[in-house]
Design an enzyme around this catalytic site. Sequence first.
Site, mmCIF file in Angstrom:
data_model
loop_
_atom_site.group_PDB
_atom_site.id
_atom_site.type_symbol
_atom_site.label_atom_id
_atom_site.label_comp_id
_atom_site.label_asym_id
_atom_site.label_seq_id
_atom_site.Cartn_x
_atom_site.Cartn_y
_atom_site.Cartn_z
ATOM 1 N N ARG A 52 -3.764 3.558 -7.439
ATOM 2 C CA ARG A 52 -3.561 2.416 -6.549
ATOM 3 C C ARG A 52 -2.651 1.411 -7.241
ATOM 4 O O ARG A 52 -2.316 1.562 -8.418
ATOM 5 C CB ARG A 52 -4.884 1.793 -6.063
ATOM 6 C CG ARG A 52 -6.058 1.812 -6.982
ATOM 7 C CD ARG A 52 -5.917 1.000 -8.224
ATOM 8 N NE ARG A 52 -5.486 -0.354 -7.922
ATOM 9 C CZ ARG A 52 -4.837 -1.134 -8.744
ATOM 10 N NH1 ARG A 52 -4.513 -0.706 -9.957
ATOM 11 N NH2 ARG A 52 -4.481 -2.349 -8.415
ATOM 12 N N GLY A 53 -2.252 0.362 -6.481
ATOM 13 C CA GLY A 53 -1.238 -0.560 -6.978
ATOM 14 C C GLY A 53 0.105 -0.101 -6.420
ATOM 15 O O GLY A 53 0.435 1.094 -6.508
ATOM 16 N N ASP A 247 2.228 -6.304 -2.712
ATOM 17 C CA ASP A 247 2.330 -5.003 -2.057
ATOM 18 C C ASP A 247 3.535 -4.934 -1.133
ATOM 19 O O ASP A 247 4.082 -3.866 -0.893
ATOM 20 C CB ASP A 247 1.052 -4.688 -1.279
ATOM 21 C CG ASP A 247 -0.050 -4.348 -2.257
ATOM 22 O OD1 ASP A 247 -0.696 -5.278 -2.775
ATOM 23 O OD2 ASP A 247 -0.211 -3.157 -2.569
ATOM 24 N N LYS A 258 -3.442 -8.274 -2.603
ATOM 25 C CA LYS A 258 -4.887 -8.035 -2.460
ATOM 26 C C LYS A 258 -5.599 -9.205 -1.786
ATOM 27 O O LYS A 258 -5.308 -10.368 -2.077
ATOM 28 C CB LYS A 258 -5.469 -7.778 -3.853
ATOM 29 C CG LYS A 258 -6.948 -7.521 -3.918
ATOM 30 C CD LYS A 258 -7.434 -6.419 -2.988
ATOM 31 C CE LYS A 258 -6.709 -5.112 -3.214
ATOM 32 N NZ LYS A 258 -6.971 -4.134 -2.119
HETATM 33 O O1 MRU Z 1 -5.750 -1.828 -2.968
HETATM 34 P P1 MRU Z 1 -4.965 -1.829 -4.243
HETATM 35 O O2 MRU Z 1 -5.821 -1.779 -5.464
HETATM 36 O O3 MRU Z 1 -3.898 -0.758 -4.243
HETATM 37 O O4 MRU Z 1 -4.220 -3.229 -4.253
HETATM 38 C C1 MRU Z 1 -3.324 -3.503 -5.293
HETATM 39 C C2 MRU Z 1 -2.753 -4.867 -5.252
HETATM 40 O O5 MRU Z 1 -2.985 -5.638 -4.349
HETATM 41 C C3 MRU Z 1 -1.807 -5.219 -6.361
HETATM 42 O O6 MRU Z 1 -1.888 -6.575 -6.663
HETATM 43 C C4 MRU Z 1 -0.377 -4.893 -5.901
HETATM 44 O O7 MRU Z 1 -0.296 -3.585 -5.448
HETATM 45 C C5 MRU Z 1 0.597 -5.099 -6.980
HETATM 46 S S1 MRU Z 1 0.473 -3.857 -8.235
HETATM 47 C C6 MRU Z 1 1.692 -4.102 -9.369
#
Ligand code: MRU
Length: 361
Positions: A52-53, A247, A258
Site C-alpha cells: 500500500r501507499g 494519493d 489518508k
Molecule cells: O490506504 P493506504 O495505506 O494505501 O494509504 C496510503 C496513504 O494515504 C499515503 O499517505 C499515500 O499513499 C502517500 S504514500 C507515499
Amino acid sequence: MIDPVLWKRHGADLLPGSLRLLDQTRLPCELVYVELDDLESIIDAIRRLVVRGAPAIGCAAAYGLAAVCQHSTASAAGAFLAEAEAASGRLAASRPTAVNLRWALERCLSALRPAASAGATVAGLKRLLIETAQGIFEEDLALSRAMGRHGLSLFEGRAGLGVITHCNAGGLATSGYGTALAPIYAAQEAGLAPRVYADETRPLLQGARLTAWELQRAGVEVTVLCDNMAAALMRQERIGFVIVGADRIAANGDTANKIGTYGLAILARHHGVPFYVAAPYSTIDLAIADGGGIPIEERSGEEVTHGFGRQTAPAGVGVWNPAFDVTPSELITGIVTERGTLRAPLGRSIREFMVSAGAGR
Ligand code: MRU
C-alpha cells in the site's frame, strides 16, 4: 542506521514470473513475505493492503503486470498486447484513489504498444515489461531521494521541534526512502536528530504499525499518538511542521491522502503550524481540476467495527469508512517535490512544475 531501500530489501522483488511482497498487514509483529504469480492474487494483495501507499502500489502493479505476463502463451505480439491490456485494466481497478497505480500501468502499456506495432517478438515484449517496471521502481527511488534533499530546508529554523505525520509515507509506501518521510530521513542523515510524532491513523493503523516501525528501525525518535490527540499536542508543544504524503493531487493543489489528513490540516492552520505535502510528479493528476473530482475509496465497515480481530461496535451498526479525504489547497503551505517545494498559488506552481518535469500530461 538508515535503510533507504526498505521496499526493495523488505518490500518486493520481481522473481522470474512472480512478485515477492512484504505483507504489510502483518507488521509490526511479523516479517512475512508472500510470492504471487497470478493476476487474482496480485489484485487481492493490493486490495487488502499487503502492499500500500501510492508510489508502492504503482511499482507493485507494474511489477505485477510484468510477472503475470511472463506466463502468457500468446504466440503473436498483438495477442500478447491484448492480454497485457486486459490485465492492466483489472489491476487499475483494484484501488481507485492513488493515481500512481494507473500512471504506472499506462507507462507499461505505452512502452508495449509501439514495440508491438514495430514487430517486437513476444519474448521481447516480456523483457520490455520487466525493464519498464524496473525503470519505474528506480525512478521512484531517485524521486524520493530528491524529495529528501529538498525537504531538508523545512527544518531551517525548526531544528529540534517535533514533526507530525499521518499514515505511512515512508520507505514502505514507495520504492524506498519515502515521500513525507524522505525529509525526515535526510534530516537524520544530516545529524539534525528529527523528532517525529506519528498519528496512529485509524482504522488500519498505518502510522502506528508501519511509520513507527520503519522510523524506529532507522534510529529516528518517534512517538505514536492517537489521531484525536494531535490538537492537544499542538497546543502543548511548539510543532515545527506537519508533513504528509498524497494519493492524488488535483491541478489546483487539492490533495487526497489518508482519512484524517484534512482534519490535521485544519488543526495545523488553527495553531499556526506549517502544513506540507510531499509527492512526486506521478501523484499529480492534471486531468482533475480540483479535489471534488478525485474518487475516494470506501472500504468495508468491518475495518472500523472489527479492527484487528476484536469487535468494538455493536453488531449491525451503520459504518462510514472512507479511506481518504481531500485537503483543500488553501490549507497547504507547500508541496515538496523532486524539484523543490511548490508554493501558493499552487495551481500555477503545479502547472509549471509538471512542464519542467516533462510531465505535462
Ligand atoms: O490506504 P493506504 O495505506 O494505501 O494509504 C496510503 C496513504 O494515504 C499515503 O499517505 C499515500 O499513499 C502517500 S504514500 C507515499
